[in-house]
Write a protein that holds these residues in place. Structure first.
Motif, PDB file in Angstrom:
ATOM      1  N   LEU A 154      84.457  98.227  -5.543  1.00 24.58           N
ATOM      2  CA  LEU A 154      84.022  99.461  -4.896  1.00 24.58           C
ATOM      3  C   LEU A 154      83.735  99.138  -3.425  1.00 24.58           C
ATOM      4  O   LEU A 154      82.670  98.640  -3.074  1.00 24.58           O
ATOM      5  CB  LEU A 154      82.791 100.034  -5.594  1.00 24.58           C
ATOM      6  N   ASP A 155      84.702  99.418  -2.576  1.00 25.11           N
ATOM      7  CA  ASP A 155      84.671  98.909  -1.205  1.00 25.11           C
ATOM      8  C   ASP A 155      84.354  99.949  -0.147  1.00 25.11           C
ATOM      9  O   ASP A 155      84.205  99.607   1.026  1.00 25.11           O
ATOM     10  CB  ASP A 155      86.033  98.282  -0.867  1.00 25.11           C
ATOM     11  N   LEU A 156      84.255 101.218  -0.520  1.00 29.71           N
ATOM     12  CA  LEU A 156      84.017 102.269   0.458  1.00 29.71           C
ATOM     13  C   LEU A 156      82.797 103.083   0.058  1.00 29.71           C
ATOM     14  O   LEU A 156      82.677 103.513  -1.089  1.00 29.71           O
ATOM     15  CB  LEU A 156      85.226 103.196   0.561  1.00 29.71           C
ATOM     16  N   MET A 157      81.878 103.279   1.028  1.00 31.69           N
ATOM     17  CA  MET A 157      80.741 104.165   0.797  1.00 31.69           C
ATOM     18  C   MET A 157      80.928 105.437   1.621  1.00 31.69           C
ATOM     19  O   MET A 157      81.172 105.379   2.831  1.00 31.69           O
ATOM     20  CB  MET A 157      79.425 103.497   1.183  1.00 31.69           C
ATOM     21  N   GLU A 158      80.814 106.571   0.970  1.00 35.89           N
ATOM     22  CA  GLU A 158      80.820 107.870   1.624  1.00 35.89           C
ATOM     23  C   GLU A 158      79.505 108.561   1.266  1.00 35.89           C
ATOM     24  O   GLU A 158      79.078 108.498   0.108  1.00 35.89           O
ATOM     25  CB  GLU A 158      82.006 108.706   1.161  1.00 35.89           C
ATOM     26  N   GLY A 192      75.096 114.191   8.444  1.00 33.58           N
ATOM     27  CA  GLY A 192      76.483 114.618   8.356  1.00 33.58           C
ATOM     28  C   GLY A 192      77.189 113.883   7.248  1.00 33.58           C
ATOM     29  O   GLY A 192      76.567 113.181   6.431  1.00 33.58           O
ATOM     30  N   HIS A 193      78.514 114.033   7.203  1.00 31.63           N
ATOM     31  CA  HIS A 193      79.334 113.337   6.213  1.00 31.63           C
ATOM     32  C   HIS A 193      79.873 112.067   6.864  1.00 31.63           C
ATOM     33  O   HIS A 193      80.514 112.123   7.917  1.00 31.63           O
ATOM     34  CB  HIS A 193      80.477 114.240   5.748  1.00 31.63           C
ATOM     35  N   HIS A 194      79.602 110.939   6.241  1.00 30.89           N
ATOM     36  CA  HIS A 194      79.962 109.653   6.824  1.00 30.89           C
ATOM     37  C   HIS A 194      80.713 108.804   5.806  1.00 30.89           C
ATOM     38  O   HIS A 194      80.482 108.934   4.598  1.00 30.89           O
ATOM     39  CB  HIS A 194      78.707 108.900   7.289  1.00 30.89           C
ATOM     40  N   ALA A 195      81.576 107.937   6.302  1.00 30.10           N
ATOM     41  CA  ALA A 195      82.314 107.007   5.450  1.00 30.10           C
ATOM     42  C   ALA A 195      82.415 105.675   6.165  1.00 30.10           C
ATOM     43  O   ALA A 195      82.883 105.611   7.310  1.00 30.10           O
ATOM     44  CB  ALA A 195      83.704 107.544   5.131  1.00 30.10           C
ATOM     45  N   VAL A 196      81.954 104.598   5.521  1.00 24.74           N
ATOM     46  CA  VAL A 196      81.954 103.256   6.109  1.00 24.74           C
ATOM     47  C   VAL A 196      82.307 102.257   5.010  1.00 24.74           C
ATOM     48  O   VAL A 196      81.745 102.330   3.905  1.00 24.74           O
ATOM     49  CB  VAL A 196      80.570 102.909   6.711  1.00 24.74           C
ATOM     50  N   PRO A 197      83.223 101.307   5.256  1.00 25.94           N
ATOM     51  CA  PRO A 197      83.457 100.247   4.274  1.00 25.94           C
ATOM     52  C   PRO A 197      82.160  99.523   3.950  1.00 25.94           C
ATOM     53  O   PRO A 197      81.334  99.283   4.846  1.00 25.94           O
ATOM     54  CB  PRO A 197      84.469  99.337   4.971  1.00 25.94           C
ATOM     55  N   VAL A 198      81.991  99.158   2.706  1.00 25.55           N
ATOM     56  CA  VAL A 198      80.739  98.524   2.271  1.00 25.55           C
ATOM     57  C   VAL A 198      80.438  97.281   3.099  1.00 25.55           C
ATOM     58  O   VAL A 198      79.283  97.041   3.485  1.00 25.55           O
ATOM     59  CB  VAL A 198      80.803  98.194   0.770  1.00 25.55           C
ATOM     60  N   ASP A 199      81.463  96.495   3.407  1.00 28.36           N
ATOM     61  CA  ASP A 199      81.232  95.266   4.164  1.00 28.36           C
ATOM     62  C   ASP A 199      80.691  95.542   5.569  1.00 28.36           C
ATOM     63  O   ASP A 199      80.069  94.668   6.179  1.00 28.36           O
ATOM     64  CB  ASP A 199      82.528  94.463   4.279  1.00 28.36           C
TER      65      ASP A 199
END
Length: 974
Positions: A837-841, A861-868
């Motif tokens: 599970l590599d992406l957090m939104e 807001g709506h955000h998306a960042v790779p977990v790393d």
């Protein structure tokens, strides 16, 4: 003086001797047209100053410190303590001494001219020789030293220049600053030539009313000041008038071999463009010294700004306006070259600060390179220029020691003489953390007599009584004084002068909590005017892990986004084998060692926003201009509406024509949809065109207002589906590798460790509490688990109700903390997911890291960042990567499988490749091994960060108190 006599004098242990053979400091810039001597020099490192020079030479690069260039004398970090036990003015017997030597080829065309050597800076005592003959001595590691070599070098014929640098000296005791100890020649070395008749100094006074006064001092090294010489001046190409009262020249006695003359130019500039940090308008001033026949003997060029600085009551005014000081303390630092920084380095520093809303610099704790002041003039910064004086370890003894009187006055006066023509310099500082004594009063007296156009500050004087009016400080400039005390003082009626913290928010590790609270008080309390965050840089030196040596100048490309390349790490105190050190206290900046901004920078950008949403009314939005001098014409903007259901709408925004301090209502840019739940409106403000510090479209700020409240989420229970738990009542779920349990611990931040909280938490056993199951009750579609977590401070009772709901599991929890657990790190749930599970939104505050007392700069807001990339690599591993105010989040694999979590209300959430125990068990990031899974924290309450490593802790409102805490969340598979 012979060389033997010079060595016998032992100038490195004679505080009364600040120089010998050194030319007076002045404000005439000789860099243009000079012969640079930077590059590789022959080098030897001797064990003591009086050790003989041997026949074996190596090489060292100038400018540079030898401690970063392969010698066995390595960097050492101490904050207060000196690196040696000797008392002032003595230095240790083992005293590394660098000998630099090179051939000196003076151009033949310089014959008949005056030839001057300039050494930009050397730590800490400089001895100069030419062809074996002593030329001079200089102290003060952060100002240039000039020596007249005329008659010692022959143009067209080679000579040998030797620069000997003694590392430890009586001067080290007043250069005890919070930074790495180095040795070497840290700024450029150059040779320049002038006519024997030359400009010895130029003093510029340029007021915001357009009045210009230029005082010129002239010398003739040829033996007599010639008749008929005169000066002329141009401002942006227009000739200046010569003041009639000073149409004559004052000449000294003809029997004196070095003659001095004075002249004044004066004029008034109509429709003057004034200088300030928002509009740094500069004029080109050229001063020419003419011989009697009109030919030009010497020229000085300056970029000047018309501005006034004054104190009126308890306000510091620039051009008559009360300005907020949004400052940072800045050291000279680079992770590859130590104390040596290039022009490009300095420009990058200031551009970064400008983009994040800073408008002021304190040159902690010494004068910076001259190029920095040129850049501050150009880009727009208010500068508190600080003298190279800090006697921290022996402050009380030295403040009144007459042996150091000359050094105090010398260092302060030379700084003023060099930097007086820079409009960016608005305050002179007498130094730092050196107690308060007669030596300070003497230095302050010299400054006030020589330059009455600027105030003087010194924290050590003002701290005795903020309301005093008869000490060496015109400004109350406290260091880490609690906010409530400063507010109380401002409201007391006793305040007599401005209060501007010289240091007030310590940026060590994951820090700078309550920064927004401070600024809310500053902006609403007359008498409080701002302050300087400590500090700009984390002083991590790039180090090879295999041999423990600094990487040095060849290390470009071995780091990115704050992370060192494999096989390397950021070194702090103790990493070079030094026994006496102060650890990671050197890592306390708002940027990481490679200038990557820490999350606090985004917080500061919003705190300093030039455009703000004042309020939301049904008829529209009220906008305000919070600048001091400019309108909004240089800015562009766009509206963004963020809805909880995932929709984001955008619309161009036309900023109203507002003068500083004005407000105006603008129509609501969107009609709110009937559905969509919670709604937030953001005004994304950017540069409208290219600026010297930012290209067009650079985000300046993003103020936000909530237009509609959230709709409560009520999960629907499903009674015909069971909830699976193991024998210990822990949830069994295909997407989890570790079930949700109670968490009361975080990997301690630097503030937690140095503030004493972490030790208390360990004593209580909160890092590994013992879980005991008290009772498990199962009913259709629901499991209730009562557990006890045993600590030294009492039992924490934890209840977890697991309910099957449509599409997932609803987890309702409570934890009751006993009275003795009156300040814990967090109360919440922790679990771990399957790998991949590599992406957090998420919907909440972001995209950068935020915490309860440092969340102002993270818009909802709506955000998306790779977990790393959620993780912030603070120099010492610690709690990192949290996001505040999260409503719901998703962790997904590339094939879109994964899980989603919906929270009962906005919560603090942390997702990381590291468990808290992983971060706590190591000292550097190269020791960390990321996990394939995600460690997830959902907190009912999370302690604020504060700044307790060196300053006040967080406020009581951000502490996690005893009693019952309740929270709930719903877990679903995608």
């Amino acid at each position: 003086m012979t060389d033997d006599a010079l060595i016998a004098l032992r100038p490195w242990e004679a505080p009364e001797v600040t120089s010998w053979g050194r030319l007076p400091m002045n404000a005439v810039d000789r860099r243009s047209g000079a012969l640079p001597l930077d590059g590789d020099w022959c080098f030897q490192l001797l064990p003591t100053p009086d050790a003989p020079v041997g026949g074996a030479w190596s090489s060292a690069y100038v400018p540079g410190v030898w401690t970063m260039q392969g010698t066995d004398d390595l960097p050492q970090y101490l904050n207060v303590r000196m690196p040696f036990p000797e008392f002032p003015p003595h230095s240790p017997a083992a005293n590394p001494t660098g000998v630099y030597e090179r051939e000196l080829d003076v151009p033949a065309e310089w014959a008949g001219r005056r030839i001057v050597l300039q050494v930009g800076a050397a730590e800490s005592v400089l001895l100069v020789h030419v062809d074996g003959r002593p030329v001079g001595v200089s102290k003060d590691s952060h100002l240039a030293a000039e020596f007249d070599l005329t008659g010692l070098v022959a143009p067209g014929s080679p000579g040998t220049l030797r620069l000997t640098v003694v590392k430890w000296s009586d001067a080290s005791h007043i250069e005890d600053q919070d930074q790495w100890w180095h040795g070497g020649i840290t700024r450029s070395v150059l040779l320049y030539a002038t006519d024997p008749l030359h400009l010895a100094d130029v003093t510029v006074r340029a007021s915001h009313a357009g009045e210009l006064q230029v005082d010129c001092r002239v010398r003739d090294a040829g033996g007599a000041l010639p008749e008929g010489w005169y000066v002329s001046g141009e401002l942006d190409g227009l000739l200046l008038a010569q003041d009639a009262e000073f149409d004559r020249f004052n000449r000294e006695d003809d029997r004196v071999s070095d003659f001095l003359g004075e002249a004044r130019l004066a004029d008034t500039v109509p429709d003057v463009r004034t200088w300030n940090a928002e509009q740094p308008e500069l004029y080109d001033l050229t001063v020419r010294l003419h011989r009697a026949d009109g030919t030009v003997a010497d020229t000085a060029r300056h970029r000047i700004g018309f501005r006034d600085v004054e104190i009126a009551g308890r306000d510091l005014l620039v051009n008559g306006e009360r300005v907020f000081i949004r400052g940072v303390n800045r050291h000279d630092f680079h992770p590859l070259t130590g104390r040596t920084v290039s022009y490009d380095d300095m420009r990058a520093d200031l551009i970064t600060l400008k983009r994040f809303g800073f408008n002021a610099i304190r040159t902690s704790h010494y004068p910076n390179d001259p190029a920095l002041y040129d850049l501050a003039d150009e880009l727009g910064f208010y500068v508190v220029d600080e003298a190279d004086i800090e006697s921290h370890d022996h402050a009380h003894e030295i403040a009144d020691d007459p042996r150091y009187l000359n050094a105090f006055v010398d260092r302060v006066s030379r700084m003023v003489l060099r930097d007086k023509n820079h409009p960016s310099v608005i305050v002179w500082s007498l130094g730092n953390e050196s107690d308060y004594g007669a030596n300070h009063d003497a230095a302050a007296g010299w400054v006030r007599r020589h330059d009455p156009t600027r105030p003087v500050q010194y924290e050590g004087a003002a701290k005795l009584d903020w309301a005093a009016a008869d000490d060496a400080s015109d400004i109350a400039c406290p260091m880490y004084a609690p906010l409530e005390e400063c507010v109380e003082h401002a409201l007391s009626g006793r305040q007599t002068r401005p209060l501007i913290w010289c240091e007030y928010s310590h940026a060590m590790g994951n820090s700078n909590g309550t920064l927004a609270d401070h600024w809310a008080a500053i902006e609403s309390t007359p008498g409080l005017q701002g302050g300087f965050i400590w500090e700009l840089w984390d002083h991590g030196i790039l180090q090879r892990v295999n041999d423990g040596r600094p990487v040095g100048r060849g290390g470009a490309g071995l780091y990115d986004n704050g992370v060192a390349a494999p096989g390397h790490r950021w070194a702090y105190g103790g990493d070079f084998g030094e026994v006496r050190h102060d650890g990671a206290f050197i890592a306390d900046g708002v940027v990481l060692p490679d200038r990557t901004p820490k999350p606090v920078m985004y917080e500061h950008r919003e705190i300093a926003a030039p455009v703000r949403i004042e309020c939301f009314r049904h008829e529209g939005i009220v906008l305000g201009n919070h600048q001091h001098f400019r309108g909004l014409d240089r800015l562009a903007a766009e509206w963004e509406l963020s809805l909880a259901d995932g929709r984001t709408l955008t619309s161009p925004a036309e900023l109203p024509d507002l003068r500083p301090g004005e407000t105006a209502a603008v129509p609501l840019p969107f009609e709110l949809p009937e559905d969509g739940g919670e709604a937030w409106l953001t005004l994304r403000v950017t540069t409208a065109g290219d600026e010297p510090w930012a290209p067009r479209g650079t985000v300046v700020c993003a103020p936000q207002v909530r237009l509609r409240e959230a709709v409560p989420h009520v999960p629907v229970a499903v009674r015909n589906r069971s909830v699976e738990v193991d024998d210990d009542g822990l949830l069994v779920h295909p997407l989890l590798t570790r079930a949700p349990t109670l968490s009361l611990w975080r990997a301690p931040t630097d503030n937690d460790e140095l503030g004493g909280m972490a030790a208390r938490w360990r004593d209580w056993g909160l890092d590994a509490p013992v879980r005991k199951v008290a009772h498990i009750r199962q009913t259709p579609g629901q499991v209730t688990v009562h557990a006890e977590y045993v600590s030294e401070a009492g039992v924490v009772r934890h209840v977890q109700v697991l309910t099957a709901v449509e599409g997932g599991i609803h987890v309702a929890e409570s934890a009751e903390l006993p009275e003795r657990l009156d300040d814990v790190a967090r109360v919440g749930s922790v679990f771990e997911t399957i790998a991949g599970l590599d992406l957090m939104e998420w919907y909440g505050q972001g995209p950068w890291e935020s915490y309860p007392d440092r969340a102002f700069g993270a818009p909802v807001g709506h955000h998306a960042v790779p977990v790393d990339e959620l993780f912030t690599p603070y120099l010492r591993p610690q709690e990192s990567g949290g996001r505040h105010g999260v409503r719901h989040f998703t962790l997904s694999a590339p094939d879109a499988t994964g899980l989603t979590v919906v929270l009962d209300e906005p919560r603090q959430v942390g997702v990381s490749r590291y468990r808290a125990a992983d971060l706590t068990s190591v000292t550097h990031h190269d020791e960390l091994v990321p996990r394939a899974s995600c460690a997830v924290h959902i907190d009912a309450a999370h302690r604020g960060l504060g700044t307790a490593s060196c300053g006040p802790d967080t406020f009581a409102s951000y502490l996690v108190a005893p009693g019952v805490h309740r929270w709930s969340w719903t877990l679903r598979a995608l």
